[in-house]
Design a protein around this motif. Structure first.
Motif, PDB file in Angstrom:
ATOM      1  N   ARG A 187      21.871  25.613 -38.180  1.00 13.18           N
ATOM      2  CA  ARG A 187      22.521  25.057 -39.373  1.00 13.18           C
ATOM      3  C   ARG A 187      21.473  24.306 -40.182  1.00 13.18           C
ATOM      4  N   ARG A 188      21.621  24.352 -41.508  1.00 10.57           N
ATOM      5  CA  ARG A 188      20.731  23.601 -42.381  1.00 10.57           C
ATOM      6  C   ARG A 188      21.405  23.405 -43.727  1.00 10.57           C
ATOM      7  N   LYS A 189      21.007  22.346 -44.418  1.00 12.25           N
ATOM      8  CA  LYS A 189      21.634  22.036 -45.699  1.00 12.25           C
ATOM      9  C   LYS A 189      21.217  23.026 -46.782  1.00 12.25           C
ATOM     10  N   LYS A 190      19.906  23.273 -46.875  1.00 12.24           N
ATOM     11  CA  LYS A 190      19.403  24.152 -47.916  1.00 12.24           C
ATOM     12  C   LYS A 190      19.003  25.500 -47.323  1.00 12.24           C
ATOM     13  N   PRO A 191      19.265  26.586 -48.040  1.00 10.99           N
ATOM     14  CA  PRO A 191      18.828  27.902 -47.561  1.00 10.99           C
ATOM     15  C   PRO A 191      17.311  28.035 -47.691  1.00 10.99           C
ATOM     16  N   PRO A 192      16.708  29.060 -47.076  1.00 16.01           N
ATOM     17  CA  PRO A 192      15.264  29.273 -47.200  1.00 16.01           C
ATOM     18  C   PRO A 192      14.854  29.425 -48.663  1.00 16.01           C
ATOM     19  N   LYS A 193      13.683  28.935 -49.019  1.00 17.15           N
ATOM     20  CA  LYS A 193      13.199  28.985 -50.395  1.00 17.15           C
ATOM     21  C   LYS A 193      13.077  30.422 -50.876  1.00 17.15           C
ATOM     22  N   LYS A 194      13.747  30.720 -51.944  1.00 22.74           N
ATOM     23  CA  LYS A 194      13.734  32.049 -52.558  1.00 22.74           C
ATOM     24  C   LYS A 194      14.154  33.141 -51.582  1.00 22.74           C
ATOM     25  N   GLY A 195      14.887  32.763 -50.548  1.00 21.51           N
ATOM     26  CA  GLY A 195      15.401  33.748 -49.602  1.00 21.51           C
ATOM     27  C   GLY A 195      14.345  34.473 -48.810  1.00 21.51           C
ATOM     28  N   LYS A 196      13.167  33.857 -48.669  1.00 21.72           N
ATOM     29  CA  LYS A 196      12.068  34.530 -47.979  1.00 21.72           C
ATOM     30  C   LYS A 196      12.370  34.721 -46.492  1.00 21.72           C
ATOM     31  N   SER A 197      11.930  35.856 -45.982  1.00 22.56           N
ATOM     32  CA  SER A 197      12.177  36.205 -44.580  1.00 22.56           C
ATOM     33  C   SER A 197      10.989  35.812 -43.712  1.00 22.56           C
ATOM     34  N   ASP A 198      11.277  35.451 -42.457  1.00 19.61           N
ATOM     35  CA  ASP A 198      10.221  35.079 -41.520  1.00 19.61           C
ATOM     36  C   ASP A 198       9.478  36.281 -40.955  1.00 19.61           C
ATOM     37  N   ILE A 199       9.981  37.480 -41.220  1.00 19.41           N
ATOM     38  CA  ILE A 199       9.285  38.649 -40.698  1.00 19.41           C
ATOM     39  C   ILE A 199       8.212  39.124 -41.677  1.00 19.41           C
ATOM     40  N   GLU A 200       8.166  38.525 -42.869  1.00 15.88           N
ATOM     41  CA  GLU A 200       7.130  38.885 -43.833  1.00 15.88           C
ATOM     42  C   GLU A 200       5.811  38.230 -43.450  1.00 15.88           C
ATOM     43  N   ILE A 201       4.732  39.009 -43.489  1.00 15.46           N
ATOM     44  CA  ILE A 201       3.406  38.474 -43.171  1.00 15.46           C
ATOM     45  C   ILE A 201       2.731  38.078 -44.474  1.00 15.46           C
ATOM     46  N   PRO A 202       2.327  36.821 -44.620  1.00 16.42           N
ATOM     47  CA  PRO A 202       1.739  36.365 -45.887  1.00 16.42           C
ATOM     48  C   PRO A 202       0.371  36.996 -46.135  1.00 16.42           C
ATOM     49  N   GLY A 203      -0.005  37.074 -47.397  1.00 14.33           N
ATOM     50  CA  GLY A 203      -1.328  37.553 -47.764  1.00 14.33           C
ATOM     51  C   GLY A 203      -2.396  36.526 -47.472  1.00 14.33           C
ATOM     52  N   ARG A 204      -3.652  36.896 -47.723  1.00 18.51           N
ATOM     53  CA  ARG A 204      -4.769  36.012 -47.392  1.00 18.51           C
ATOM     54  C   ARG A 204      -4.703  34.696 -48.167  1.00 18.51           C
ATOM     55  N   LYS A 205      -4.375  34.774 -49.454  1.00 14.96           N
ATOM     56  CA  LYS A 205      -4.326  33.563 -50.267  1.00 14.96           C
ATOM     57  C   LYS A 205      -3.205  32.641 -49.804  1.00 14.96           C
ATOM     58  N   ALA A 206      -2.025  33.217 -49.546  1.00  9.22           N
ATOM     59  CA  ALA A 206      -0.888  32.417 -49.091  1.00  9.22           C
ATOM     60  C   ALA A 206      -1.167  31.798 -47.722  1.00  9.22           C
ATOM     61  N   THR A 207      -1.849  32.540 -46.873  1.00  9.04           N
ATOM     62  CA  THR A 207      -2.195  32.029 -45.546  1.00  9.04           C
ATOM     63  C   THR A 207      -3.154  30.847 -45.651  1.00  9.04           C
ATOM     64  N   ALA A 208      -4.135  30.957 -46.524  1.00  8.90           N
ATOM     65  CA  ALA A 208      -5.107  29.873 -46.703  1.00  8.90           C
ATOM     66  C   ALA A 208      -4.428  28.616 -47.245  1.00  8.90           C
ATOM     67  N   VAL A 209      -3.516  28.803 -48.201  1.00  7.00           N
ATOM     68  CA  VAL A 209      -2.795  27.654 -48.755  1.00  7.00           C
ATOM     69  C   VAL A 209      -1.931  26.996 -47.684  1.00  7.00           C
TER      70      VAL A 209
END
Length: 683
Positions: free
Chosen positions: A537-559
């Motif tokens: 349970r959580r108050k707010k849904p995931p930001k922009k509905g992003k899924s945890d199975i998505e692997i971030p790109g190099r730039k997103a990973t560095a950030v």
């Protein structure tokens, strides 16, 4: 082992390797013995060039299957050495277990010429011999055809062109009425003082009664192996004893007086193997001691091949076997491992691949498998060590588990004794990827023992990247809410600072101590029933509905890597203390996913349980401060620590030091182990 060979001395023929087929006719392992596929060699890396995108594309192409799915029928296997071919069928024996690893024999042994003798029945059948070069290109060497009903053909083959790599193998094409390859043998003329084979003490450490008893039964059933066995030592360290297993009577019957079970406390793999090494050295009757895991399925022929290779080596040589996946039996874990000196981490050699499936891409198609793989060590799931090496460089490091095998390989290498991971010698074992040993109680031993091994053997003044990488990993575990793992790693570093002479004294107690210690944190409290934990349970849904199975790109990973440590300082969100914010499978529980949550239910790699991860800013601040402090201390004190450990190495790995550690289970003054052992399972 150190005999200087006289070129004019009498020489005799000695069997190096014979054609073998699967004992149990398991179709999953057929590709390791016989190949029905064509050879489609992958692109040379020099043609690919240095562009990263091109290399990535080529690596992906190499991984793609070339298999057509052709199957060998189990009934075609007539015996351990004989195989029936259907009319006009073509089979290649250019496989893991039946190709001849010429470059390894060329580099490490006194053998410079081999003879291949193949016996075939079936008119019109053809035998063709091939060789490969280090780049994987194959060349036809010779051929013969059965003129009558049967034929035996001998091919003389030089090892001269195999300096960098390459194999020999043979293909067989049946005639109109089919054929049977009755046998094939690779032999060599060797000096008479190398004619007799050595013997081996098998050292098996166990806490798994049934699995170890089944392994012992398999070994006892292998009649051709028995002349090579001196003693089979089983160091029983579990609460349930191997002698009480329902499978043990068969093991006892098969091995007879060769079997000796030694009961002692749980001293881990290093304590179990060290006991076997000590018994072997003190007994002094076997040429070798072989370390072998208890939870493996063994190819007994591999033990014979390892002994034969060791017998004919130019100098005393450690001969290791390879590890195949017990659950995907044609998949090889690694073809050769090194310790990368700057990072001081074990890994598959840089021009090799791990998790290689021979059923998808055969040996003849895989260019990288033809270059000889030179290694720093071999895992002790199957590793043959000459007794003279143990006598000179000492026994196992007293570290319970992890890094004992790799440290020993580096120690032996420094003393002039190489290790060879030898193709054709192997076991099937549960793969490391199905375990959770980087996060659970084993993380303590991983970290402590890696640091100790680096202190002993790193060529760099402050261990290269070792300290910095340790800090990076520690911050990653903290940001991933893995507080128990971070605490264990911190404890490991504190214990390293206590010095080398504390290692023996805590072998029997450290596991219980760290298990009690880590249970303070929820990420170490495992639940077999998911419903024992609250729902998500959580108050707010995931930001922009992003899924945890998505692997971030190099730039997103560095950030994410830059922001994650800072995010841990923020207050936890409402409800996260009472309810987990998400549920992650083991495969998706990567740091870039975990850092987004204040609480999460995470499943374990072995699929048996789940744990609740909870973010705790106060704990994070405290442990982060301690982490920075202790890493600064290691950077400052590394040279002095290295001196202490290197000066103590000979003492803490000596038979005398180990004898003292084993005293509670041998009786005062009894170093033979007879007082605490059973022979053939009888007290």
């Amino acid at each position: 082992m150190t005999t200087t060979d006289n070129p004019g001395a009498d020489r005799v023929a000695r069997l190096l390797q014979r054609q073998i087929l699967p004992i149990d006719r398991d179709t999953d392992v057929f590709p390791l013995y016989v190949d029905l596929e064509e050879a489609k060699l992958d692109t040379d890396r020099d043609a690919v060039g240095g562009d990263k995108a091109a290399k990535d594309l080529n690596n992906a192409a190499i991984r793609q299957s070339t298999s057509t799915g052709r199957k060998l029928h189990p009934d075609q296997i007539r015996s351990r050495t004989a195989l029936r071919l259907e009319p006009s069928q073509l089979l290649s024996f250019g496989t893991y277990f039946n190709a001849f690893p010429a470059s390894y024999w060329r580099r490490h042994t006194i053998v410079d010429q081999v003879q291949l003798t193949v016996s075939v029945t079936g008119a019109g059948a053809t035998v063709t011999v091939y060789k490969s070069m280090a780049r994987g290109h194959s060349q036809r060497v010779d051929a013969a055809t059965v003129e009558g009903d049967s034929g035996t053909f001998t091919f003389s083959l030089t090892l001269k062109p195999f300096v960098d790599g390459g194999w020999y193998w043979y293909d067989v094409v049946a005639g109109d009425d089919g054929a049977t390859v009755e046998s094939a043998e690779w032999t060599a003329e060797v000096p008479t003082d190398r004619a007799e084979h050595g013997t081996v003490d098998l050292c098996i450490t166990t806490m798994l009664p049934d699995m170890s008893a089944q392994l012992l039964t398999q070994l006892g059933d292998a009649e051709e192996l028995k002349p090579y066995l001196d003693t089979v030592f089983v160091m029983d360290q579990g609460k349930e004893k191997v002698t009480d297993s329902e499978y043990f009577p068969a093991a006892r019957e098969g091995l007879g007086d060769t079997l000796r079970v030694i009961v002692q406390g749980n001293l881990g793999g290093s304590g179990g193997y060290a006991r076997g090494q000590l018994e072997s050295v003190r007994k002094g009757t076997a040429t070798y001691a072989m370390m072998m895991d208890d939870d493996v399925v063994c190819e007994p022929e591999g033990i014979i091949r390892a002994v034969t290779f060791g017998d004919l080596a130019k100098r005393p040589t450690i001969v290791g076997g390879h590890m195949f996946n017990l659950y995907s039996r044609s998949e090889l874990h690694s073809f050769g491992e090194i310790v990368q000196p700057w990072r001081f981490w074990w890994q598959t050699r840089l021009d090799g691949y791990s998790q290689w499936d021979f059923a998808a891409r055969n040996l003849r198609s895989s260019r990288w498998l033809h270059k000889r793989a030179d290694v720093d060590f071999n895992g002790w799931f199957m590793c043959l060590i000459p007794r003279v090496v143990l006598e000179e460089v000492g026994l196992s490091l007293p570290v319970f588990i992890k890094w004992d095998d790799s440290e020993f390989g580096l120690r032996a290498k420094a003393a002039g004794y190489p290790t060879v991971s030898f193709p054709g010698a192997a076991v099937w074992h549960v793969p490391w990827t199905d375990k959770n040993d980087g996060l659970d109680w084993q993380s303590y031993f991983h970290h402590r023992n890696r640091i100790i091994a680096a202190l002993l053997h790193s060529p760099y003044e402050r261990g290269g990247r070792m300290v910095r990488e340790s800090l990076n990993h520690q911050v990653k575990h903290l940001a991933s809410l893995q507080y128990s793992t971070a605490e264990l790693r911190h404890l490991a570093m504190e214990d390293v600072l206590r010095g080398p002479h504390a290692l023996h004294g805590e072998l029997a107690t450290k596991l219980a101590d760290i298990n009690t210690f880590r249970k303070q944190w929820s990420d170490a409290q495992l639940h077999t029933d998911r419903d024992e934990l609250p729902p998500v349970r959580r108050k707010k849904p995931p930001k922009k509905g992003k899924s945890d199975i998505e692997i971030p790109g190099r730039k997103a990973t560095a950030v994410a890597a830059l922001l994650a440590p800072l995010r841990q300082l923020r207050p936890v969100r409402d409800m996260s203390g009472e309810f987990p914010e998400t549920e992650l499978t083991a495969m998706d529980a990567k740091w870039w996913n975990l850092v987004k949550y204040d609480s999460a239910v995470v499943s374990m790699n072995d699929g048996t349980s789940v744990a609740l991860y909870r973010r705790d800013p106060a704990h994070y601040r405290d442990l982060l401060k301690r982490t920075i402090d202790i890493h600064r201390r290691f950077h400052r004190e590394w040279p002095e620590l290295a001196r202490q450990y290197r000066e103590a190495l000979g003492d803490i790995t000596s038979p005398e030091a180990w004898e003292k550690t084993f005293t509670p289970w041998t009786g005062q003054g009894d170093s033979t182990g007879e007082a605490a052992s059973t022979r053939d399972g009888k007290a």
